[in-house]
Design a protein around this motif. Structure first.
Motif, PDB file in Angstrom:
ATOM      1  N   TYR A 243      -5.857  16.743   6.838  1.00  0.00           N
ATOM      2  CA  TYR A 243      -5.089  15.745   6.101  1.00  0.00           C
ATOM      3  C   TYR A 243      -5.849  15.357   4.831  1.00  0.00           C
ATOM      4  CZ  TYR A 243      -2.013  14.689  10.131  1.00  0.00           C
ATOM      5  OH  TYR A 243      -1.095  14.745  11.145  1.00  0.00           O
ATOM      6  N   HIS A 244      -5.134  15.365   3.724  1.00  0.00           N
ATOM      7  CA  HIS A 244      -5.679  14.861   2.467  1.00  0.00           C
ATOM      8  C   HIS A 244      -4.851  13.655   2.062  1.00  0.00           C
ATOM      9  CE1 HIS A 244      -8.286  18.324   1.423  1.00  0.00           C
ATOM     10  NE2 HIS A 244      -7.465  18.942   2.262  1.00  0.00           N
ATOM     11  N   ALA A 245      -5.517  12.625   1.561  1.00  0.00           N
ATOM     12  CA  ALA A 245      -4.768  11.420   1.198  1.00  0.00           C
ATOM     13  C   ALA A 245      -5.050  11.034  -0.236  1.00  0.00           C
ATOM     14  CB  ALA A 245      -5.147  10.268   2.114  1.00  0.00           C
ATOM     15  N   GLN A 246      -4.035  10.465  -0.847  1.00  0.00           N
ATOM     16  CA  GLN A 246      -4.190   9.950  -2.198  1.00  0.00           C
ATOM     17  C   GLN A 246      -3.589   8.564  -2.264  1.00  0.00           C
ATOM     18  OE1 GLN A 246      -2.718  12.665  -5.160  1.00  0.00           O
ATOM     19  NE2 GLN A 246      -3.520  11.347  -6.793  1.00  0.00           N
ATOM     20  N   LEU A 247      -4.330   7.637  -2.821  1.00  0.00           N
ATOM     21  CA  LEU A 247      -3.862   6.260  -2.911  1.00  0.00           C
ATOM     22  C   LEU A 247      -3.005   6.092  -4.157  1.00  0.00           C
ATOM     23  CD1 LEU A 247      -4.119   3.447  -1.540  1.00  0.00           C
ATOM     24  CD2 LEU A 247      -5.991   2.994  -3.145  1.00  0.00           C
ATOM     25  N   ILE A 248      -1.764   5.705  -3.956  1.00  0.00           N
ATOM     26  CA  ILE A 248      -0.859   5.487  -5.084  1.00  0.00           C
ATOM     27  C   ILE A 248      -0.877   4.019  -5.478  1.00  0.00           C
ATOM     28  CG2 ILE A 248       1.551   5.709  -5.878  1.00  0.00           C
ATOM     29  CD1 ILE A 248       0.196   8.365  -5.154  1.00  0.00           C
TER      30      ILE A 248
ATOM     31  N   VAL B  19       0.865  -1.182   0.000  1.00  0.00           N
ATOM     32  CA  VAL B  19       0.000   0.000   0.000  1.00  0.00           C
ATOM     33  C   VAL B  19       0.900   1.230   0.000  1.00  0.00           C
ATOM     34  CG1 VAL B  19      -1.694   1.331   1.312  1.00  0.00           C
ATOM     35  CG2 VAL B  19      -1.798  -1.173   1.339  1.00  0.00           C
ATOM     36  N   GLU B  20       0.564   2.186  -0.829  1.00  0.00           N
ATOM     37  CA  GLU B  20       1.331   3.429  -0.835  1.00  0.00           C
ATOM     38  C   GLU B  20       0.346   4.603  -0.865  1.00  0.00           C
ATOM     39  OE1 GLU B  20       4.606   3.272  -3.522  1.00  0.00           O
ATOM     40  OE2 GLU B  20       5.122   5.386  -3.237  1.00  0.00           O
ATOM     41  N   ILE B  21       0.560   5.523   0.056  1.00  0.00           N
ATOM     42  CA  ILE B  21      -0.363   6.652   0.203  1.00  0.00           C
ATOM     43  C   ILE B  21       0.430   7.946   0.282  1.00  0.00           C
ATOM     44  CG2 ILE B  21      -2.019   7.741   1.806  1.00  0.00           C
ATOM     45  CD1 ILE B  21      -2.599   4.865   2.852  1.00  0.00           C
ATOM     46  N   GLU B  22      -0.080   8.975  -0.340  1.00  0.00           N
ATOM     47  CA  GLU B  22       0.446  10.314  -0.097  1.00  0.00           C
ATOM     48  C   GLU B  22      -0.495  11.014   0.867  1.00  0.00           C
ATOM     49  OE1 GLU B  22       2.715  11.247  -4.320  1.00  0.00           O
ATOM     50  OE2 GLU B  22       0.869  12.322  -3.830  1.00  0.00           O
ATOM     51  N   LEU B  23       0.060  11.522   1.933  1.00  0.00           N
ATOM     52  CA  LEU B  23      -0.756  12.157   2.968  1.00  0.00           C
ATOM     53  C   LEU B  23      -0.250  13.583   3.170  1.00  0.00           C
ATOM     54  CD1 LEU B  23      -3.000  11.409   5.126  1.00  0.00           C
ATOM     55  CD2 LEU B  23      -1.109  11.203   6.738  1.00  0.00           C
ATOM     56  N   THR B  24      -1.112  14.540   2.858  1.00  0.00           N
ATOM     57  CA  THR B  24      -0.682  15.939   2.923  1.00  0.00           C
ATOM     58  C   THR B  24      -1.472  16.685   3.983  1.00  0.00           C
ATOM     59  OG1 THR B  24      -0.260  15.842   0.554  1.00  0.00           O
ATOM     60  CG2 THR B  24      -0.344  18.033   1.543  1.00  0.00           C
ATOM     61  N   ALA B  25      -0.765  17.359   4.861  1.00  0.00           N
ATOM     62  CA  ALA B  25      -1.420  18.230   5.840  1.00  0.00           C
ATOM     63  C   ALA B  25      -1.436  19.639   5.278  1.00  0.00           C
ATOM     64  CB  ALA B  25      -0.659  18.202   7.158  1.00  0.00           C
ATOM     65  N   ARG B  26      -2.626  20.224   5.174  1.00  0.00           N
ATOM     66  CA  ARG B  26      -2.666  21.581   4.624  1.00  0.00           C
ATOM     67  C   ARG B  26      -3.860  22.377   5.143  1.00  0.00           C
ATOM     68  NH1 ARG B  26      -4.145  19.127  -0.871  1.00  0.00           N
ATOM     69  NH2 ARG B  26      -6.355  19.580  -1.084  1.00  0.00           N
TER      70      ARG B  26
ATOM     71  N   THR C 153      -8.654   1.136   0.684  1.00  0.00           N
ATOM     72  CA  THR C 153      -7.681   1.621   1.668  1.00  0.00           C
ATOM     73  C   THR C 153      -8.072   2.970   2.266  1.00  0.00           C
ATOM     74  OG1 THR C 153      -5.947   0.438   0.483  1.00  0.00           O
ATOM     75  CG2 THR C 153      -5.228   2.143   2.013  1.00  0.00           C
ATOM     76  N   LEU C 154      -8.681   3.838   1.476  1.00  0.00           N
ATOM     77  CA  LEU C 154      -9.020   5.178   1.975  1.00  0.00           C
ATOM     78  C   LEU C 154     -10.529   5.376   1.996  1.00  0.00           C
ATOM     79  CD1 LEU C 154      -6.486   7.381  -0.052  1.00  0.00           C
ATOM     80  CD2 LEU C 154      -6.229   6.501   2.282  1.00  0.00           C
ATOM     81  N   THR C 155     -11.037   5.888   3.113  1.00  0.00           N
ATOM     82  CA  THR C 155     -12.431   6.323   3.170  1.00  0.00           C
ATOM     83  C   THR C 155     -12.419   7.789   3.576  1.00  0.00           C
ATOM     84  OG1 THR C 155     -12.768   4.231   4.336  1.00  0.00           O
ATOM     85  CG2 THR C 155     -14.705   5.573   3.969  1.00  0.00           C
ATOM     86  N   ASN C 156     -12.989   8.632   2.757  1.00  0.00           N
ATOM     87  CA  ASN C 156     -13.021  10.044   3.129  1.00  0.00           C
ATOM     88  C   ASN C 156     -14.064  10.290   4.193  1.00  0.00           C
ATOM     89  OD1 ASN C 156     -10.914  11.337   1.751  1.00  0.00           O
ATOM     90  ND2 ASN C 156     -12.053  11.042  -0.168  1.00  0.00           N
TER      91      ASN C 156
ATOM     92  N   PHE D 196     -12.170  16.185   9.405  1.00  0.00           N
ATOM     93  CA  PHE D 196     -11.465  15.023   9.932  1.00  0.00           C
ATOM     94  C   PHE D 196     -10.783  14.264   8.799  1.00  0.00           C
ATOM     95  CE2 PHE D 196     -10.893  11.202  12.575  1.00  0.00           C
ATOM     96  CZ  PHE D 196     -10.400  11.817  13.709  1.00  0.00           C
ATOM     97  N   GLY D 197      -9.583  13.788   9.058  1.00  0.00           N
ATOM     98  CA  GLY D 197      -8.773  13.157   8.020  1.00  0.00           C
ATOM     99  C   GLY D 197      -9.413  11.900   7.468  1.00  0.00           C
TER     100      GLY D 197
END
Ligand code: C2O
Ligand code: CU
Length: 549
Positions: free
Chosen positions: A71-76, A47-54, A82-85, A90-91
């Motif tokens: 936190y914003h996440a993107q599944l690579i 699993v690879e995720i990009e997680l950005t705090a902004r 893997t990701l539930t918005n 809340f992240g």
């Protein structure tokens, strides 16, 4: 924004404080200094995720949007589940399977340093989000670890030096769910019947902006208390449900508020999981105490309820967690700042029975295999590690010490691959027994208000308050709780709501109480934090390191 690899700048800054060299074996120091800013080619992620705090804005109330950090996440790479918005600030929820290898590339797009910690997860030191690894705006940090935890509900949040409270408050937190084969065999409610319930309290300005503490140490000592309850980042939540069983994953992600969970109609609560894992078997409680950072998984069955009816989950009234005050402290500190007092009764979330259905899973009688740890399993049955909680001179401390980024005291050194008994207790002010000397630097307490109060008042608990104590790394078990008679009346309002079975990573220690836990320190060496999860206390220095080596 362009991202640059982190430099070792920050770490070296901390190392320059000097305390580190004496306390730290060189190899660990060298290991710790390697900040992770490049993916390792040896690590093959599932699993690879990009997680950005902004910074972001969300609509929480009618009128102006509210500025938050998010936190914003993107599944690579990895399963699409893997990701539930989550709605609001809340992240996104990170859904992992035990055994997965996870790479998270964390980016800082905030105007200030930050670092993410995976609360509850058993990971190597460099992956644990220690504040020494904070990254500056524009930098990134690469986390790579294997999911070793069993099925359960964990979470992630900012853990930045002296900014944890304000960053979590502004939104930097999210859930982590872990599943495994054992859990899947149980066929617990899933999909739309598996509901996260993140509880937080906030305060708003007239133009809908988040309002944090503005006043001095007195207010921070009590901890932030908001007047508005948010569930999953939303105000006034009503959740439509069907007449069947649900799995509710509750997380108290509030800075300092403690909830006493209870169903409005007095139905007992059925717990199936605690902080780190499912319970061995379901257990029922008249109410459940949920302190900051604690999780509880509930089984709730709406079958038999009338379509159109409501069931409200409340926080019930309780007493005895706030400071016992005497003398000069009364007045200023005792006054509640309008709104919801700690321990008052209020609704949390409303379930609206919206639809009839006949199919519903049965509550399993047995959930997971669980082995109780006892004195026979620990390396130090007669010499528990001692953690004394105190608030002297308006400073919440552990063994009379404040946080130091890298330092460890003698009693904070733990041999790796051992299981340790740890006694966490409230210090009695003005009544220091000889037996506790040698634990820490003992100050002369004749000058402090706490000291005078302690001698005068029989309780000696002038500045005692409840502290949710969290230990990083592996989950622990609660061996025993002991309460002093003098604290009985408040304690009676909370005592039946503690889940003392199962795996925990945070335990609420009430005034006058001592809690003994058994905790494994396996697999990984390095610095691991333990601290009060009242986030104001944490930022005020009620945090220390264990050095596992
Ligand atoms: Cu939830 Cu040290 O953190
Ligand atoms: Cu505390």
């Amino acid at each position: 924004m362009a991202h640059f690899d982190s430099k070792r700048r920050q770490f070296l800054q901390f190392a320059a404080f000097g305390t580190v060299a004496a306390a730290w074996p060189g190899f660990i120091l060298a290991e710790a200094a390697k900040m992770n800013n490049a993916p390792s080619s040896a690590f093959k992620p599932d699993v690879e995720i990009e997680l950005t705090a902004r910074p972001d804005t969300v609509s929480l109330k009618p009128g102006a949007a509210t500025k938050v950090f998010k936190y914003h996440a993107q599944l690579i790479k990895g399963p699409t589940t893997t990701l539930t918005n989550m709605p609001s600030y809340f992240g996104p929820t990170l859904n992992f399977m035990r055994g997965q290898k996870v790479r998270i590339i964390a980016y800082n797009d905030l105007p200030e340093p930050t670092v993410a910690h995976w609360h509850g997860l058993h990971v190597p030191q460099k992956m644990d989000g220690h504040p020494m690894y904070a990254i500056n705006p524009g930098e990134r940090y690469i986390y790579e670890f294997e999911i070793k935890n069993p099925a359960g509900t964990n979470w992630y949040h900012a853990h930045t030096h002296e900014k944890t409270a304000s960053q979590v408050y502004q939104g930097l937190a999210g859930l982590i769910t872990i599943s495994d084969e054992q859990e899947q065999k149980l066929a617990l409610p899933n999909g739309e019947y598996d509901l996260p319930l993140v509880i937080q309290d906030r305060r708003f300005t007239v133009d809908n902006q988040l309002q944090y503490l503005q006043h001095g140490r007195h207010e921070r000592i009590l901890g932030f208390l908001g007047d508005t309850i948010l569930i999953n980042g939303q105000i006034n939540r009503t959740i439509p449900v069907k007449t069947r069983a649900y799995r509710l994953r509750l997380l108290n992600a509030s800075n300092s508020r403690i909830y006493k969970l209870g169903w409005e109609d007095g139905t007992p609560l059925t717990a199936i999981g605690t902080d780190g894992a499912l319970l061995e078997k379901p257990e029922t409680f008249p109410y459940i105490m949920l302190a900051p950072a604690e999780r509880v998984e509930l089984w709730v069955d709406f079958s038999g309820r009338e379509v159109g009816s409501d069931l409200i989950l409340q926080s019930l009234e309780y007493h005895g967690v706030m400071p016992h005050m005497g003398g000069g402290m009364r007045g200023g500190m005792g006054m509640m700042r309008g709104g919801l007092a700690q321990g008052s009764k209020f609704p949390l979330v409303k379930f609206h029975i919206a639809e009839k259905t006949s199919e519903s899973p049965q509550l399993p009688a047995q959930l997971i295999k669980f082995q109780r740890l006892t004195d026979r399993d620990v390396a130090n049955p007669d010499k528990p590690i001692q953690i004394g909680l105190s608030m002297r001179h308006m400073s919440p401390e552990l063994n009379h010490r404040s946080f130091e980024m890298l330092a460890v005291a003698e009693w904070e050194k733990v041999p790796v691959n051992t299981i340790q008994k740890i006694r966490i207790y409230q210090e009695e002010h003005g009544m220091h027994g000889g037996g506790r000397r040698g634990m820490g630097r003992m100050e002369d307490d004749a000058d402090g208000m706490e000291g005078r109060g302690g001698r005068r008042g029989g309780r000696g608990g002038m500045m005692e308050m409840a502290h949710p104590i969290h230990l990083h790394e592996q989950q622990f078990q609660i061996l025993s709780r002991l309460i002093k008679d003098s604290h009985g009346s408040g304690y009676a309002t909370v005592k039946d709501g503690f889940i003392n079975s199962g795996w925990k990573d945070t335990v609420l220690v009430m005034p006058g109480e001592e809690v003994t836990i058994i905790k494994p320190f396996q697999d990984y060496t390095g610095l691991y934090l333990y601290h009060c999860h009242n986030l104001e206390h944490e930022d005020m220095g009620m945090m220390r390191n264990f050095l596992v080596s």
